[in-house]
Design a protein around this motif. Sequence first.
Motif, PDB file in Angstrom:
ATOM      1  N   MET A   1     -29.674  39.489  17.215  1.00 40.17           N
ATOM      2  CA  MET A   1     -30.310  39.824  15.844  1.00 40.17           C
ATOM      3  C   MET A   1     -29.551  39.866  14.813  1.00 40.17           C
ATOM      4  SD  MET A   1     -33.074  41.053  14.649  1.00 40.17           S
ATOM      5  CE  MET A   1     -33.758  41.826  12.936  1.00 40.17           C
TER       6      MET A   1
ATOM      7  N   TYR B   1     -28.735  41.026  11.559  1.00 40.96           N
ATOM      8  CA  TYR B   1     -28.870  42.088  10.621  1.00 40.96           C
ATOM      9  C   TYR B   1     -28.706  41.884   9.380  1.00 40.96           C
ATOM     10  CZ  TYR B   1     -28.970  44.631  15.190  1.00 40.96           C
ATOM     11  OH  TYR B   1     -29.257  45.100  16.483  1.00 40.96           O
TER      12      TYR B   1
ATOM     13  N   TRP C   1     -36.612  43.862   3.416  1.00 42.65           N
ATOM     14  CA  TRP C   1     -36.028  43.975   4.477  1.00 42.65           C
ATOM     15  C   TRP C   1     -37.042  44.654   5.488  1.00 42.65           C
ATOM     16  CZ3 TRP C   1     -31.331  47.057   2.380  1.00 42.65           C
ATOM     17  CH2 TRP C   1     -30.790  45.841   1.452  1.00 42.65           C
ATOM     18  N   THR C   2     -36.798  44.542   7.018  1.00 40.57           N
ATOM     19  CA  THR C   2     -37.606  45.224   7.777  1.00 40.57           C
ATOM     20  C   THR C   2     -36.612  46.151   8.488  1.00 40.57           C
ATOM     21  OG1 THR C   2     -37.168  43.692   9.685  1.00 40.57           O
ATOM     22  CG2 THR C   2     -39.154  43.080   8.295  1.00 40.57           C
ATOM     23  N   ALA C   3     -37.273  47.272   9.201  1.00 42.03           N
ATOM     24  CA  ALA C   3     -36.334  48.215   9.969  1.00 42.03           C
ATOM     25  C   ALA C   3     -35.556  47.412  10.911  1.00 42.03           C
ATOM     26  CB  ALA C   3     -37.249  49.243  10.383  1.00 42.03           C
ATOM     27  N   GLU C   4     -36.094  46.474  11.480  1.00 44.69           N
ATOM     28  CA  GLU C   4     -35.104  45.911  12.772  1.00 44.69           C
ATOM     29  C   GLU C   4     -33.931  45.166  12.243  1.00 44.69           C
ATOM     30  OE1 GLU C   4     -38.608  45.664  12.278  1.00 44.69           O
ATOM     31  OE2 GLU C   4     -39.110  47.222  13.972  1.00 44.69           O
ATOM     32  N   GLU C   5     -33.950  44.819  10.753  1.00 41.51           N
ATOM     33  CA  GLU C   5     -32.775  44.242  10.298  1.00 41.51           C
ATOM     34  C   GLU C   5     -31.867  45.210   9.700  1.00 41.51           C
ATOM     35  OE1 GLU C   5     -34.984  40.090   8.754  1.00 41.51           O
ATOM     36  OE2 GLU C   5     -35.281  42.130   7.445  1.00 41.51           O
TER      37      GLU C   5
ATOM     38  N   GLY D   1     -33.243  49.748  13.105  1.00 40.64           N
ATOM     39  CA  GLY D   1     -33.576  48.975  14.452  1.00 40.64           C
ATOM     40  C   GLY D   1     -32.319  49.039  15.327  1.00 40.64           C
ATOM     41  N   CYS D   2     -30.961  49.488  14.615  1.00 43.78           N
ATOM     42  CA  CYS D   2     -29.924  49.522  15.414  1.00 43.78           C
ATOM     43  C   CYS D   2     -29.331  50.703  14.626  1.00 43.78           C
ATOM     44  CB  CYS D   2     -29.059  48.481  15.281  1.00 43.78           C
ATOM     45  SG  CYS D   2     -27.332  48.654  15.988  1.00 43.78           S
ATOM     46  N   SER D   3     -28.877  51.983  15.394  1.00 46.44           N
ATOM     47  CA  SER D   3     -28.272  52.997  14.784  1.00 46.44           C
ATOM     48  C   SER D   3     -27.408  53.547  15.513  1.00 46.44           C
ATOM     49  CB  SER D   3     -29.520  54.175  14.522  1.00 46.44           C
ATOM     50  OG  SER D   3     -30.159  54.649  15.745  1.00 46.44           O
TER      51      SER D   3
ATOM     52  N   LYS E   1     -29.609  55.352  18.522  1.00 50.15           N
ATOM     53  CA  LYS E   1     -29.624  54.532  19.871  1.00 50.15           C
ATOM     54  C   LYS E   1     -28.279  54.327  20.326  1.00 50.15           C
ATOM     55  CE  LYS E   1     -33.606  52.309  17.381  1.00 50.15           C
ATOM     56  NZ  LYS E   1     -33.858  53.280  16.441  1.00 50.15           N
TER      57      LYS E   1
END
Length: 265
Positions: free
Chosen positions: A1, A3, A205-209, A227-229, A244
Amino acid sequence: MQYKAIVLDVDGTLVAHGEPSARPAVAAAVKAAQKKGVKVVIASGRTSFAIEPQILGGIKPDYMICANGAQILDGQGRLLYSQDLTAEEMYALVDFFEDFDYPLAFNFTDNYYVYVEYKAMWEFYKKATGHGEYVLDGEDQDRHLESMPFGAFAILPPEQVEKFQEKYGYLGLKFVPYRPGYYDVMQADVDKARGMERLMELTGWTAEELVFMGDNENDIAMMQLAGCSYCMANGSEKARAAAKHIAPSVQEEGVRQVVEQLFLQ
């Protein structure tokens, strides 16, 4: 991904409690990722004046989400969005805290002004952050006549939060614990994730980014959005459960380790 942005909480995440700034190795890793094109967003309960480059170890963020989402600024310090407490909300807090002599500070655009029990609040802030220059005596209670605050910080026993809500629950104010007995106070629709959603509308931006790193309960909504935390190993139990991933603690320079792994390999 791929980011596009790393979003960082300050206290307990980027900066260890009791230390005056981000450690050099931590700041260097973040700045190296930024040079590679990764945008850096600071998302903090602090107001904008309390997030100076020296506190961030020289990091110059591309955006800042301050006062738990009530302020959004760009990298030049220009205000992109703000949301104030109402007079009714502010006066309810003052009335309740004066009744019990509990410390209460409001977040204004220039400084924290302590309306109730200044000395106790200053001593806490100095011990928790390593500096207290932004905490001013506001016990004359007239700073809000210039402009309204974005939020508040309160010190009171947890059981007294319930008493406040019994009396003023209709206002919808949230008491989010910094740790038991110490609370960020904000409006019902204010949090870091909502601030991030507003910033996403501006940036595309999207949350996944997004990669987010935090440590406390005011970070939970952001942990769920990104998306990544990561929650720091020193974080609260609820924050660790919401993230996550778990990062090494702030004392182990967890931000540096995660940034190096994700962006600097």
